[in-house]
Scaffold this active site. Structure first.
Site, mmCIF file in Angstrom:
data_model
loop_
_atom_site.group_PDB
_atom_site.id
_atom_site.type_symbol
_atom_site.label_atom_id
_atom_site.label_comp_id
_atom_site.label_asym_id
_atom_site.label_seq_id
_atom_site.Cartn_x
_atom_site.Cartn_y
_atom_site.Cartn_z
ATOM 1 N N GLY A 170 11.291 -6.901 5.581
ATOM 2 C CA GLY A 170 11.067 -8.339 5.681
ATOM 3 C C GLY A 170 10.880 -9.054 4.368
ATOM 4 O O GLY A 170 11.653 -9.941 4.017
ATOM 5 N N LYS A 182 0.797 -1.231 0.000
ATOM 6 C CA LYS A 182 0.000 0.000 0.000
ATOM 7 C C LYS A 182 0.824 1.273 0.000
ATOM 8 O O LYS A 182 1.893 1.330 0.606
ATOM 9 C CB LYS A 182 -0.877 0.010 1.257
ATOM 10 C CG LYS A 182 -1.928 -1.066 1.259
ATOM 11 C CD LYS A 182 -2.725 -0.997 2.523
ATOM 12 C CE LYS A 182 -3.900 -1.966 2.457
ATOM 13 N NZ LYS A 182 -4.649 -1.966 3.708
ATOM 14 N N GLY A 223 10.810 -2.891 10.137
ATOM 15 C CA GLY A 223 10.291 -1.595 10.582
ATOM 16 C C GLY A 223 11.393 -0.585 10.831
ATOM 17 O O GLY A 223 11.259 0.601 10.493
HETATM 18 P P1 AMP Z 1 4.652 -4.463 2.334
HETATM 19 O O1 AMP Z 1 4.590 -5.129 3.679
HETATM 20 O O2 AMP Z 1 3.911 -3.182 2.263
HETATM 21 O O3 AMP Z 1 6.080 -4.355 1.815
HETATM 22 O O4 AMP Z 1 3.860 -5.411 1.346
HETATM 23 C C1 AMP Z 1 4.269 -6.702 1.029
HETATM 24 C C2 AMP Z 1 3.086 -7.430 0.474
HETATM 25 O O5 AMP Z 1 2.603 -6.766 -0.657
HETATM 26 C C3 AMP Z 1 3.409 -8.836 0.039
HETATM 27 O O6 AMP Z 1 2.792 -9.737 0.921
HETATM 28 C C4 AMP Z 1 2.807 -8.929 -1.355
HETATM 29 O O7 AMP Z 1 2.047 -10.094 -1.560
HETATM 30 C C5 AMP Z 1 1.915 -7.710 -1.423
HETATM 31 N N1 AMP Z 1 1.722 -7.241 -2.799
HETATM 32 C C6 AMP Z 1 2.673 -6.959 -3.692
HETATM 33 N N2 AMP Z 1 2.128 -6.634 -4.876
HETATM 34 C C7 AMP Z 1 0.776 -6.712 -4.732
HETATM 35 C C8 AMP Z 1 -0.316 -6.519 -5.603
HETATM 36 N N3 AMP Z 1 -0.147 -6.155 -6.894
HETATM 37 N N4 AMP Z 1 -1.554 -6.698 -5.106
HETATM 38 C C9 AMP Z 1 -1.742 -7.067 -3.827
HETATM 39 N N5 AMP Z 1 -0.738 -7.271 -2.955
HETATM 40 C C10 AMP Z 1 0.529 -7.100 -3.401
#
Ligand code: AMP
Length: 397
Positions: free
Chosen positions: A352, A199, A375
């Protein structure tokens, strides 16, 4: 680094209390599946032992919420450490109390013990003064080598520092900070940031801070679709944060004003459902079908991003390019690992999921530095101070 380091203080015969981050992944059978975080603290431990110190190790594991939880005992870490050090690491069933006091009193130079999970006591997370003092009573020298916990303000990494003569950084902590400073404070340019993950809201602080420092930004992962929607594209059922559309527009405007090159994917892998067996196809980002979700970047984006990275001299990367946990949507992230690993830049990877992807691709040895912090690494990218580092003794103090 303006903080005292472990090799700048006298350790012989001293009780050296090392706060480590042994929060390692453990599978259902109770086996450690990745001991990187344990191995990364070995230089500090070995140094203290070689100097003739009495070593007391402390860490947290998981989130026991202030209660004893046998699944989150550090007992298994003591066993692994004993094997890695070739020396018995005595495990103590608590981290405070009379038993610990007695064991610490009996320590001889060269001995090493590991205390039980600090978070079995709620006072740890509350940064409680009494708990901090009791931990400090076991230490002549306090060493913080727990970078991954440095963004927390807890008793064992902040409170304790008020009650010890010296609070110094361990070698892992120093290494983390030095690599980060090399990349962010005086980088060899072009400096390229790659940001992925779920996000925009989770990374907005990072994006805003990086726009002040980098030459180029590559965006991937789920957050792509908030940017694309803000540009007026149809994004189907892809992950979008409607409340971040204005922010996304502002970010792109700021990037333009600062002449930071801002790259979004040009194609993506779409799926008819969020499922490893979903029907999938590759489409340009202009053609995401209404009922489908984009779950990875496509091959044209990989080619574009590889061009962007061609002349990079410093690369900093956080966050996967897609839902890499499912094979069908892992290609973009794996291709990115490959490009970063084979670039001629100083490469720093953190967060992570990103280090999991790099390890899975078997390319970790080609990355200049993989941070042990999730984090904590993100907070550094946001330009924030980390309380666990701020609390350490300044050089010359
Ligand atoms: P973050 O913790 O914000 O770095 O997000 C990591 C997560 O983002 C991982 O578990 C991915 O599966 C998810 N992610 C990456 N690309 C997408 C996407 N296009 N749609 C949904 N989730 C995603």
């Amino acid at each position: 680094m303006d903080k005292l380091c472990i090799n700048e203080v006298f350790l012989k015969d001293k009780r050296v209390f090392i706060r480590a981050d042994f929060n390692v992944p453990v599978n259902g059978e109770g086996n450690i599946t990745d001991d990187t975080r344990i191995r990364e603290v070995l230089p500090s431990i070995n140094y203290a032992l070689d100097e003739g110190a009495k070593v007391i190790l402390a860490s947290h594991m998981g989130r026991p919420r202030g209660k004893v939880d046998s699944h989150l005992s550090l007992n298994i870490v003591a066993k692994r450490l004993s094997r890695l050090l070739g020396k018995q690491v005595k495990f103590v069933n608590d981290c405070v109390g009379d038993e610990v006091k007695q064991v610490v009193e009996d320590l001889q130079p060269g001995d090493i013990i590991l205390l039980e999970n600090l978070r079995f006591h709620p006072e740890e997370r509350q940064n409680d003064a009494g708990f901090s003092k009791e931990l400090a009573s076991f230490a002549d020298v306090y060493v913080n080598d727990a970078f991954a916990t440095a963004h927390r303000c807890h008793a064992s990494n902040v409170g304790i520092t008020k009650y010890v003569p010296y609070a110094v950084a361990g070698f892992l902590m120093v290494k983390e900070i030095q690599y980060f400073e090399r990349a962010m404070q005086n980088p060899v340019r072009p400096l390229v940031a790659i940001l992925g993950g779920a996000k925009v809201s989770g990374k907005i602080g990072v994006i805003e801070n990086l726009l002040k420092k980098v030459d180029k930004v590559i965006i991937g992962g789920g957050m792509t679709f908030t940017f694309l929607k803000a540009l007026g594209y149809e994004v189907g059922k892809s992950l979008v944060e409607d409340d971040m559309l204005k922010t996304a527009t502002r970010v792109m405007k700021v990037a333009k004003e600062r002449q930071v090159k801002f790259y979004l994917p040009v194609d993506c892998v779409v799926a008819d459902k969020f499922d490893p067996r979903a029907e999938t196809k590759v489409v340009p980002v202009q053609e995401v079908p209404k009922q489908w979700s984009a779950l990875d970047i496509g091959p044209a984006s990989t080619t574009l991003f590889s061009e962007v990275l061609q002349n990079a001299k410093t690369i900093i990367w956080n966050g996967p390019m897609g839902v890499f946990e499912m094979d069908a949507f892992s290609r973009g992230t794996m291709a990115m690992v490959n490009m970063v690993a084979n670039s001629y830049a100083l490469t720093i990877v953190g967060g992570g999921d990103t280090d999991v992807a790099v390890h899975r691709a078997g390319e970790s040895y080609k990355i200049s530095y993989i941070s042990t912090g999730g984090g904590a690494f993100l907070q550094l990218l946001e330009g924030k101070q980390l309380p666990g580092i701020t609390a350490l003794t300044n050089k010359g103090a």
